[in-house]
Write a protein that holds these residues in place. Structure first.
Motif, PDB file in Angstrom:
ATOM      1  N   LYS A 133       0.820  -1.209   0.000  1.00 34.03           N
ATOM      2  CA  LYS A 133       0.000   0.000   0.000  1.00 34.03           C
ATOM      3  C   LYS A 133       0.860   1.266   0.000  1.00 34.03           C
ATOM      4  O   LYS A 133       0.545   2.239  -0.702  1.00 34.03           O
ATOM      5  N   SER A 134       1.937   1.273   0.788  1.00 35.99           N
ATOM      6  CA  SER A 134       2.773   2.476   0.897  1.00 35.99           C
ATOM      7  C   SER A 134       3.354   2.869  -0.454  1.00 35.99           C
ATOM      8  O   SER A 134       3.353   4.045  -0.824  1.00 35.99           O
ATOM      9  N   TRP A 135       3.848   1.862  -1.189  1.00 33.48           N
ATOM     10  CA  TRP A 135       4.433   2.157  -2.504  1.00 33.48           C
ATOM     11  C   TRP A 135       3.387   2.739  -3.441  1.00 33.48           C
ATOM     12  O   TRP A 135       3.655   3.701  -4.168  1.00 33.48           O
ATOM     13  N   LEU A 136       2.194   2.163  -3.440  1.00 27.73           N
ATOM     14  CA  LEU A 136       1.130   2.664  -4.298  1.00 27.73           C
ATOM     15  C   LEU A 136       0.771   4.110  -3.966  1.00 27.73           C
ATOM     16  O   LEU A 136       0.638   4.957  -4.865  1.00 27.73           O
ATOM     17  N   CYS A 137       0.622   4.404  -2.676  1.00 25.36           N
ATOM     18  CA  CYS A 137       0.241   5.765  -2.262  1.00 25.36           C
ATOM     19  C   CYS A 137       1.314   6.781  -2.633  1.00 25.36           C
ATOM     20  O   CYS A 137       1.011   7.874  -3.131  1.00 25.36           O
ATOM     21  N   GLU A 138       2.578   6.439  -2.409  1.00 26.02           N
ATOM     22  CA  GLU A 138       3.679   7.371  -2.687  1.00 26.02           C
ATOM     23  C   GLU A 138       3.896   7.559  -4.178  1.00 26.02           C
ATOM     24  O   GLU A 138       4.193   8.662  -4.652  1.00 26.02           O
ATOM     25  N   THR A 139       3.788   6.469  -4.940  1.00 31.08           N
ATOM     26  CA  THR A 139       4.086   6.537  -6.378  1.00 31.08           C
ATOM     27  C   THR A 139       2.994   7.250  -7.158  1.00 31.08           C
ATOM     28  O   THR A 139       3.271   8.028  -8.082  1.00 31.08           O
ATOM     29  N   TYR A 140       1.734   7.009  -6.792  1.00 27.18           N
ATOM     30  CA  TYR A 140       0.630   7.537  -7.591  1.00 27.18           C
ATOM     31  C   TYR A 140      -0.203   8.594  -6.862  1.00 27.18           C
ATOM     32  O   TYR A 140      -1.227   9.035  -7.397  1.00 27.18           O
ATOM     33  N   ALA A 141       0.248   8.987  -5.674  1.00 27.37           N
ATOM     34  CA  ALA A 141      -0.451  10.032  -4.912  1.00 27.37           C
ATOM     35  C   ALA A 141      -1.932   9.709  -4.742  1.00 27.37           C
ATOM     36  O   ALA A 141      -2.820  10.530  -5.024  1.00 27.37           O
ATOM     37  N   ILE A 142      -2.195   8.484  -4.296  1.00 25.11           N
ATOM     38  CA  ILE A 142      -3.578   8.050  -4.077  1.00 25.11           C
ATOM     39  C   ILE A 142      -3.794   7.799  -2.584  1.00 25.11           C
ATOM     40  O   ILE A 142      -2.843   7.729  -1.800  1.00 25.11           O
ATOM     41  N   ALA A 172      -5.659   2.484  -2.820  1.00 26.75           N
ATOM     42  CA  ALA A 172      -4.610   1.470  -2.915  1.00 26.75           C
ATOM     43  C   ALA A 172      -5.159   0.090  -2.590  1.00 26.75           C
ATOM     44  O   ALA A 172      -4.849  -0.910  -3.263  1.00 26.75           O
ATOM     45  N   TYR A 173      -5.990   0.000  -1.560  1.00 23.59           N
ATOM     46  CA  TYR A 173      -6.606  -1.277  -1.201  1.00 23.59           C
ATOM     47  C   TYR A 173      -7.470  -1.802  -2.345  1.00 23.59           C
ATOM     48  O   TYR A 173      -7.525  -3.002  -2.617  1.00 23.59           O
ATOM     49  N   ARG A 174      -8.210  -0.881  -3.002  1.00 25.20           N
ATOM     50  CA  ARG A 174      -9.060  -1.304  -4.120  1.00 25.20           C
ATOM     51  C   ARG A 174      -8.207  -1.858  -5.261  1.00 25.20           C
ATOM     52  O   ARG A 174      -8.582  -2.848  -5.902  1.00 25.20           O
TER      53      ARG A 174
END
Length: 297
Positions: A32-41, A46-48
């Motif tokens: 989740k952390s990588w997704l949030c940081e990389t795509y600003a979501i 991220a969970y979805r």
């Protein structure tokens, strides 16, 4: 929401999923952390995203995922790149990252690479397996080599010109033992403490030649200089002077004069030994002896 807004939203999702799959196919971990940081979501988004691909990944730790084992390629990008470095072929390609190497494999009909051939090492498969374990566990090994019983501390397995050698410390001296000549290997439960200096010398050295190094100065003709300037032909090679005619003076350092003599003989008469003088004289003397043996009686 307008059709244009929906299309833009779907485009962003597609780009995000493409990035996720690229990361997974590189053998990297997704969380989740990588997704949030990389795509600003947001974490919820991220969970979805992770839920959308749940059937394609394995959870290897709480909240951390990798591509499912059944879907993984034979070698991930990172593994392919690491294998190229391990086998010392990475320098064959201008850019040897995993993605570029896989592209080269996909277009292999356009390539032809001729390198050093290697011995069929299937006969030493068992030795390789046992010695790898002994090295990893820092266990003493015993074996017979050239009709002599040996007790050694194994440090590294080295492939030199297609032949496998064991770099090991015997009686406080680093030596190289050809695996094909090792007999009656025994792995003892006793362990030893790895000497960091010895290990560094192996990793930074030139193959299977261990011991005190001697600095040697060589002189090369313009014909040989072109090869020397494109790539190092000698260990620890340094070009110290370029002559007006295009020739060069270079220095190298070796542990064994016979190893140097073998290289220089290959390059005769384009490369000659300048110093040490006693090495130069010994090399010339051996050449004369070889010539005399080849001359018909």
């Amino acid at each position: 929401m307008s059709s244009e807004a929906k299309a833009a939203k779907h485009q962003v999702l597609v780009e995000r999923l493409s990035g996720i799959f690229e990361r997974l196919y590189q053998g990297k971990t997704l969380d989740k952390s990588w997704l949030c940081e990389t795509y600003a979501i947001t974490p919820r988004t991220a969970y979805r995203d992770i839920a959308r691909i749940a059937h394609l990944v394995d959870e290897i730790a709480p909240g951390k995922y990798r591509l499912a084992a059944a879907l993984q390629p034979g070698l991930s990008y990172s593994q392919l790149s690491e294998f190229a470095r391990l086998t010392d072929v990475a320098k064959l390609f201008p850019d040897a990252d995993g993605k570029k190497l896989r592209e080269a494999l996909n277009h292999r009909e356009t390539l032809l690479i001729k390198g050093n051939t290697t011995r069929n090492n299937s006969t030493v498969e068992g030795l390789l397996h046992d010695l790898k374990q002994a090295i990893a566990r820092h266990q003493l090994v015993g074996f017979t080599y050239k009709n002599k019983a040996r007790l050694a501390q194994p440090y590294k397995l080295i492939n030199q010109s297609g032949l496998w050698y064991l770099a090991a410390c015997e009686a406080e001296r680093m030596k190289a033992f050809e695996l094909a000549k090792i007999q009656r290997l025994l792995v003892y439960p006793q362990t030893f403490e790895v000497d960091a200096v010895r290990l560094e010398a192996i990793n930074e050295g030139n193959g299977i030649w261990f011991g005190e190094r001697t600095t040697v100065v060589l002189e090369a003709t313009p014909k040989a200089a072109g090869y020397l300037q494109r790539r190092a032909l000698f260990p620890h090679q340094q070009i110290t002077h370029t002559h007006p005619n295009g020739g060069v003076t270079l220095s190298t350092s070796v542990t064994n004069p016979q190893l140097l003599f073998r290289w220089v003989r290959y390059w005769l008469p384009e490369i000659r030994i300048v110093s040490p003088v006693d090495w130069q004289e010994k090399f010339a003397s051996e050449l004369q002896q070889h010539a005399a043996q080849l001359t018909p009686a």
